[in-house]
Design a protein around this motif. Structure first.
Motif, PDB file in Angstrom:
ATOM      1  N   UNK A 274      55.428  43.876  -0.433  1.00  0.00           N
ATOM      2  CA  UNK A 274      55.311  42.582  -1.097  1.00  0.00           C
ATOM      3  C   UNK A 274      54.742  42.747  -2.506  1.00  0.00           C
ATOM      4  N   UNK A 275      55.285  41.964  -3.436  1.00  0.00           N
ATOM      5  CA  UNK A 275      54.816  42.013  -4.815  1.00  0.00           C
ATOM      6  C   UNK A 275      53.486  41.260  -4.930  1.00  0.00           C
ATOM      7  N   UNK A 276      52.452  41.919  -5.464  1.00  0.00           N
ATOM      8  CA  UNK A 276      51.128  41.283  -5.500  1.00  0.00           C
ATOM      9  C   UNK A 276      51.096  39.972  -6.267  1.00  0.00           C
TER      10      UNK A 276
ATOM     11  N   UNK B 207      46.200  48.559  -2.304  1.00  0.00           N
ATOM     12  CA  UNK B 207      45.916  47.124  -2.441  1.00  0.00           C
ATOM     13  C   UNK B 207      45.140  46.813  -3.718  1.00  0.00           C
ATOM     14  N   UNK B 208      44.890  47.821  -4.533  1.00  0.00           N
ATOM     15  CA  UNK B 208      44.193  47.601  -5.802  1.00  0.00           C
ATOM     16  C   UNK B 208      44.960  46.671  -6.736  1.00  0.00           C
ATOM     17  N   UNK B 209      46.303  46.775  -6.843  1.00  0.00           N
ATOM     18  CA  UNK B 209      47.023  45.812  -7.690  1.00  0.00           C
ATOM     19  C   UNK B 209      46.832  44.361  -7.242  1.00  0.00           C
ATOM     20  N   UNK B 210      46.771  44.137  -5.933  1.00  0.00           N
ATOM     21  CA  UNK B 210      46.518  42.787  -5.432  1.00  0.00           C
ATOM     22  C   UNK B 210      45.113  42.334  -5.811  1.00  0.00           C
ATOM     23  N   UNK B 211      44.151  43.255  -5.728  1.00  0.00           N
ATOM     24  CA  UNK B 211      42.776  42.920  -6.100  1.00  0.00           C
ATOM     25  C   UNK B 211      42.702  42.427  -7.539  1.00  0.00           C
TER      26      UNK B 211
ATOM     27  N   UNK C  80      49.538  36.855  -4.294  1.00  0.00           N
ATOM     28  CA  UNK C  80      48.204  36.447  -4.726  1.00  0.00           C
ATOM     29  C   UNK C  80      48.003  34.932  -4.782  1.00  0.00           C
ATOM     30  N   UNK C  81      48.943  34.137  -5.312  1.00  0.00           N
ATOM     31  CA  UNK C  81      48.708  32.690  -5.328  1.00  0.00           C
ATOM     32  C   UNK C  81      48.579  32.078  -3.934  1.00  0.00           C
ATOM     33  N   UNK C  82      49.325  32.628  -2.980  1.00  0.00           N
ATOM     34  CA  UNK C  82      49.255  32.136  -1.600  1.00  0.00           C
ATOM     35  C   UNK C  82      47.874  32.435  -1.019  1.00  0.00           C
ATOM     36  N   UNK C  83      47.388  33.644  -1.253  1.00  0.00           N
ATOM     37  CA  UNK C  83      46.061  34.017  -0.755  1.00  0.00           C
ATOM     38  C   UNK C  83      44.956  33.219  -1.472  1.00  0.00           C
TER      39      UNK C  83
END
Length: 259
Positions: free
Chosen positions: A244-246, A37-41, A250-253
């Motif tokens: 899922x592609x980060x 989950x680092x790429x999402x971070x 990310x914009x949704x989160x």
């Protein structure tokens, strides 16, 4: 991971914190560490203070027997305390199930978001989960870590030839190393069905997301999660699957956590 915190039962947890703003803790799923989950971070850290950690028994974190789901909830409580006493949570796959349990347990969770928590919303799901639990426990008790990993991969629907290729790949040793934590994720999933009564007790907003290219049962599960939580919202990301592609998520989160 460059920091460490000690959970309530003495287990050391490795974590990393990046960015500035309201705290968000990211929770990985089965057969993974915080690295997944680092790429999402990276996509969230311009708006939030993001914590990524290795769940107990994986990566640079320690482990303490006996395992209980409540211990992982305590792990999140320790991370939330380190974050300043309140945080939003995001979890992917079985990590999403852990996030929902943490929110239902009364932790200082501001908002909770999950991506494809793999609950079944049909009758046969409980039987399939029970068979997997029994076979997994037997394989781990006998030290057959490779067989345990294969059981999990079969559960995810991976084709036999792909599993055979995975067994021959360099990554297999790493998968066997964290195979015991498969039992942890299995415990987090409970009987495998959407825990509607438990979700009904969550007092904060919940976002349940699924991919439009994922199997339809994962979308049904996400919809059921949103419908069961009093402040639940359901979203589908078109063309996305379980990986899922980060940059899409990310914009949704960001919109949800920033509300």
């Amino acid at each position: 991971m460059d920091k460490q915190i000690i959970s309530r039962d003495g287990t050391p947890l490795a974590y990393r914190r990046t960015g500035q703003g309201p705290a968000v803790v990211l929770v990985s799923g089965a057969m993974s560490t915080g690295a997944t989950v680092t790429p999402l971070a990276a996509h969230l850290s311009d708006r939030f203070s993001v914590i990524v950690y290795d769940r107990r028994g994986r990566g640079a974190s320690g482990d303490t027997a006996p395992y209980a789901v409540a211990r992982e909830v305590e792990d999140l409580a320790a991370l939330i305390e380190a974050a300043g006493g309140e945080a939003a949570l995001y979890g992917v796959s079985s990590g999403g199930a852990l996030v929902l349990e943490a929110a239902a347990s009364g932790l200082a969770v501001r908002r909770a978001a999950v991506y494809e928590a793999p609950f079944a919303d049909y009758g046969g799901g409980a039987q399939e989960r029970a068979e997997y639990t029994g076979n997994l426990g037997e394989a781990l008790a006998q030290g057959r870590r490779g067989d345990a990993v294969e059981l999990f991969l079969r559960l995810t629907g991976l084709a036999p030839e792909m599993i055979a290729n995975a067994r021959r790949s360099p990554m297999w040793a790493g998968m066997e190393a964290i195979a015991p934590t498969l039992a942890y994720d299995d415990a987090v999933m409970g009987d495998g069905l959407v825990p509607r009564d438990r979700l009904a007790s969550i007092g904060v907003p919940v976002l349940a997301v699924a991919g439009g290219a994922s199997p339809e049962w994962l979308r049904r599960a996400a919809k059921a999660i949103a419908e069961s939580a009093p402040q639940g919202v359901y979203r589908v990301l078109e063309d996305q699957n379980h990986m899922v592609e980060p940059q899409v998520l990310a914009p949704v989160l960001t919109d949800f956590f920033g509300a």
